[in-house]
Scaffold this active site. Structure first.
Site, mmCIF file in Angstrom:
data_model
loop_
_atom_site.group_PDB
_atom_site.id
_atom_site.type_symbol
_atom_site.label_atom_id
_atom_site.label_comp_id
_atom_site.label_asym_id
_atom_site.label_seq_id
_atom_site.Cartn_x
_atom_site.Cartn_y
_atom_site.Cartn_z
ATOM 1 N N GLY A 53 42.929 51.080 52.551
ATOM 2 C CA GLY A 53 43.301 52.184 52.102
ATOM 3 C C GLY A 53 42.202 53.395 52.460
ATOM 4 N N CYS A 80 39.260 45.173 53.574
ATOM 5 C CA CYS A 80 38.736 46.726 53.706
ATOM 6 C C CYS A 80 38.390 47.291 52.347
ATOM 7 C CB CYS A 80 39.639 47.485 54.717
ATOM 8 S SG CYS A 80 38.871 48.773 55.356
ATOM 9 N N TYR A 81 39.228 48.519 51.992
ATOM 10 C CA TYR A 81 38.981 49.071 50.675
ATOM 11 C C TYR A 81 39.254 48.021 49.594
ATOM 12 C CZ TYR A 81 40.106 51.938 46.658
ATOM 13 O OH TYR A 81 40.089 52.425 45.329
ATOM 14 N N HIS A 166 40.274 43.995 59.233
ATOM 15 C CA HIS A 166 41.520 43.830 59.116
ATOM 16 C C HIS A 166 42.317 42.603 59.885
ATOM 17 C CE1 HIS A 166 42.345 47.564 57.166
ATOM 18 N NE2 HIS A 166 41.517 47.895 57.731
ATOM 19 N N GLU A 168 45.163 41.541 59.717
ATOM 20 C CA GLU A 168 46.706 41.550 59.866
ATOM 21 C C GLU A 168 46.790 42.302 61.206
ATOM 22 O OE1 GLU A 168 44.959 43.285 57.666
ATOM 23 O OE2 GLU A 168 45.306 45.191 57.433
ATOM 24 N N SER A 218 78.184 50.686 60.491
ATOM 25 C CA SER A 218 77.844 51.873 61.503
ATOM 26 C C SER A 218 78.050 51.107 63.131
ATOM 27 C CB SER A 218 76.565 52.330 61.242
ATOM 28 O OG SER A 218 75.716 51.363 61.609
ATOM 29 N N GLY A 219 77.896 49.933 62.992
ATOM 30 C CA GLY A 219 78.011 49.053 64.373
ATOM 31 C C GLY A 219 76.491 48.739 64.607
ATOM 32 N N GLY A 220 75.512 49.253 63.499
ATOM 33 C CA GLY A 220 74.096 48.836 63.790
ATOM 34 C C GLY A 220 74.116 47.273 63.201
ATOM 35 N N ASP A 222 71.948 46.262 61.074
ATOM 36 C CA ASP A 222 71.591 46.114 59.502
ATOM 37 C C ASP A 222 73.173 46.115 58.795
ATOM 38 O OD1 ASP A 222 69.234 46.360 60.293
ATOM 39 O OD2 ASP A 222 69.005 48.499 59.522
ATOM 40 N N SER A 223 73.809 46.872 58.922
ATOM 41 C CA SER A 223 75.204 46.920 58.356
ATOM 42 C C SER A 223 76.165 45.785 58.830
ATOM 43 C CB SER A 223 75.962 48.444 58.262
ATOM 44 O OG SER A 223 76.287 48.744 59.609
ATOM 45 N N LYS A 363 63.160 44.557 59.635
ATOM 46 C CA LYS A 363 64.184 44.300 60.527
ATOM 47 C C LYS A 363 64.183 42.921 61.559
ATOM 48 C CE LYS A 363 66.637 47.460 62.919
ATOM 49 N NZ LYS A 363 67.444 48.563 62.333
#
Ligand code: XMP
Length: 507
Positions: A53, A80-81, A166, A168, A218-220, A222-223, A363
């Site tokens: 952070g 880190c922090y 870090h 990650e 929506s055609g995406g 996720d939906s 995602k």
């Protein structure tokens, strides 16, 4: 399912820690640093990670967790922090140093548990202004750099670890191995977070819901994945509704209808509402107001549909984990608050209950599920597109003319990236327009025309993004096509700022 909980102290990499851990099949959640010890216990975590952070432990308003969080007899890794918090809490000393940013050589002093299997030294990514000066009693130094004597520390009897770097971040060699050592070896977490298991559990849970579900699609991806999982669970009690709001990509409405009709056996209805949205957006220039208008109009249309077409109890949405975290719910642990809250700023008059089966996913995990359940490859690879569409891409008022310019120019950008075989390597790419104009020569005449901005970015999760260094020849071709093929466009600019400080969308 075993779980690791990451306490978020505001690092831009906090989400990345979760994603990395999930990549080796351990479920991980991000919660706000100020979660109470009692709430944290309800998560039943196998391990706790303190993120980095921007603060210093000596700041008057430094984010500090409840003291009990340090003493729960659950393994802790501070990054880190988070490392400095551990030093400070257990009686060591932290000192201010010149900010160190970039790669340093970490020498391993003890290659047992946390730093095992990574050799004698690694390049480690640093980004800090404080470091440990005195190590608390009971802790040993397990790694150092030339400038930081206590860059990695451990109190093995307590299973508390701190690292200044870090793990990650991809620039840290063997960073994932270090996280895995902590999560799997030290915490003993089982690697059972697979998308196959997620599908099975989710479909089983969804099959218990009562009443009909209206899913806005929506055609995406996720939906679409949301709809298909619900369909697997409740079949024809699901109705998918696609709203053509006029703010979609060029010809996308036809593509979405065809995709649903040709590939999926779900109930599907398409509603044309472009004029309704444009009317509501008339004269509106404020980006957040545009978002609210589009969001509310969607809900109004779904509600009207639900009232006219039988009894619906649920409205399903393709909300993902970063949306949940970023919409302010991060003030509490998202997985404990299971009540359906306003992630997308839903109007308070909404009578339908909200169903969000993907709200714990990133995602890339949704893309994996899509592959497993047979979503066409073309859709899996489609760039993300914001729910409010061109309303948040077009700068200023959304007018039919600006929409036409932005849609056609974006199609040109996509076509050219496809042609150059770059589309799949890029996170998002579009062109847009605002109200700025510039003089050009069209035919033999001077013309005061529109400026189109092209934006192409690389990203892994949209939290940060870098502008894509496209070849000059390709940029030239895109610019020529846009000015030649779209009347009134006199200039094309290329956005060369990254996120942060910019964002991916201009509005
Ligand atoms: P920014 O512009 O914040 O965008 O860098 C990050 C990602 O989110 C998308 N985006 C949205 N998606 N509703 C959405 O569904 C929105 O209001 C919205 N605003 C931005 C953006 O396209 C990018 O992928």
């Amino acid at each position: 399912m075993d779980k690791i909980v990451v306490l978020d102290f505001g690092s831009q990499y906090s989400h990345l820690i979760c994603r990395r851990i999930r990549e080796f099949a351990v479920y991980c959640e991000l919660v706000s640093f100020d979660i109470s010890a009692d709430e944290l216990k309800k998560h039943n975590p196998k391990g706790i990670i303190f993120s980095g952070g921007p603060s210093s432990v000596y700041d008057s308003n430094a984010p500090i967790p409840e003291t009990e969080v340090f003493n729960m007899n659950i393994p802790i890794l501070g990054i880190c922090y988070g490392h400095q918090l551990i030093v400070n809490n257990f009686g060591g000393k932290v000192k201010r140093v010149n900010k160190e940013y970039g790669s340093s050589l970490l020498s391993i002093d003890n290659d047992q548990d946390l730093l095992s299997g990574i050799g004698e030294s690694i390049r480690a990514w640093m980004s800090h202004g404080d470091e440990a000066e005195e190590v608390p009693s009971g802790f040993e130094i397990i790694g150092h750099t030339q400038s930081a004597n206590a860059a990695a520390i451990a109190a093995k009897d307590k299973a508390v670890y701190g690292i200044q770097f870090h793990p990650e971040v991809m620039h840290t060699e063997h960073g994932i191995k270090i996280l895995k050592n902590f999560v799997v070896k030290i915490c003993g977490a089982k690697q059972d977070w697979t998308m196959e298991a997620f599908i099975e559990n989710t479909v089983e849970n969804l099959s218990k819901i009562e009443g009909n579900v209206l899913c806005g699609v929506s055609g995406g991806i996720d939906s679409t994945v949301t709809a298909l999982l619900i369909h697997k669970a409740i079949g024809n009690r699901l109705k998918c509704v696609f709203v053509d709001n006029g703010l979609l990509r060029l010809n996308e409405e036809t593509e979405v209808e065809e995709m649903f009709k040709n590939n999926f056996k779900v109930n599907f209805t398409s509603i044309y509402a472009a004029e309704r949205f444009l009317e509501k957006l008339k004269g509106v220039t404020d980006p957040e107001q545009k978002r609210r208008i589009v969001g509310e109009e969607f809900i109004r249309i779904f509600t009207e549909f639900a009232e006219k077409n039988g009894s619906f109890r649920w409205l399903a949405q393709g909300t993902l984990y970063p949306d949940v975290i970023e919409s302010g719910v991060s003030k509490g642990p998202a997985s404990i608050i299971k009540s359906h809250h306003n992630v997308g700023g839903l109007p308070n008059w909404l009578k339908l209950e909200i169903l969000e089966p993907l709200r714990d996913l990133y995602k890339d995990e949704v893309r994996k599920i899509a592959g497993i359940i047979g979503v066409p490859e073309k859709l899996i690879k489609r760039h993300p597109f914001p729910g409010p569409g061109f309303a948040v891409r077009i700068v200023g008022e959304v007018t039919p003319k600006k929409l036409e310019i932005a849609k056609v120019a974006s199609k040109i950008v996509e076509n050219e990236l496809d042609e150059a075989e770059l589309y799949d390597k890029i996170w998002q790419a579009y062109a847009t327009v605002g109200d700025d104009k510039a003089v050009g020569i069209v035919g033999d005449e001077r013309k005061y025309g529109n400026i189109v901005m092209v934006r192409v970015v690389d990203s892994v999760d949209a939290m940060t993004a870098d502008w894509t260094r496209l070849p000059y020849g390709l940029l030239e071709k895109i610019s020529n096509r846009i000015t030649n093929e779209i009347e009134d466009v006199t200039w094309v600019s290329y956005a060369i700022s990254s996120k942060p400080p910019s964002t991916i969308e201009p509005q």
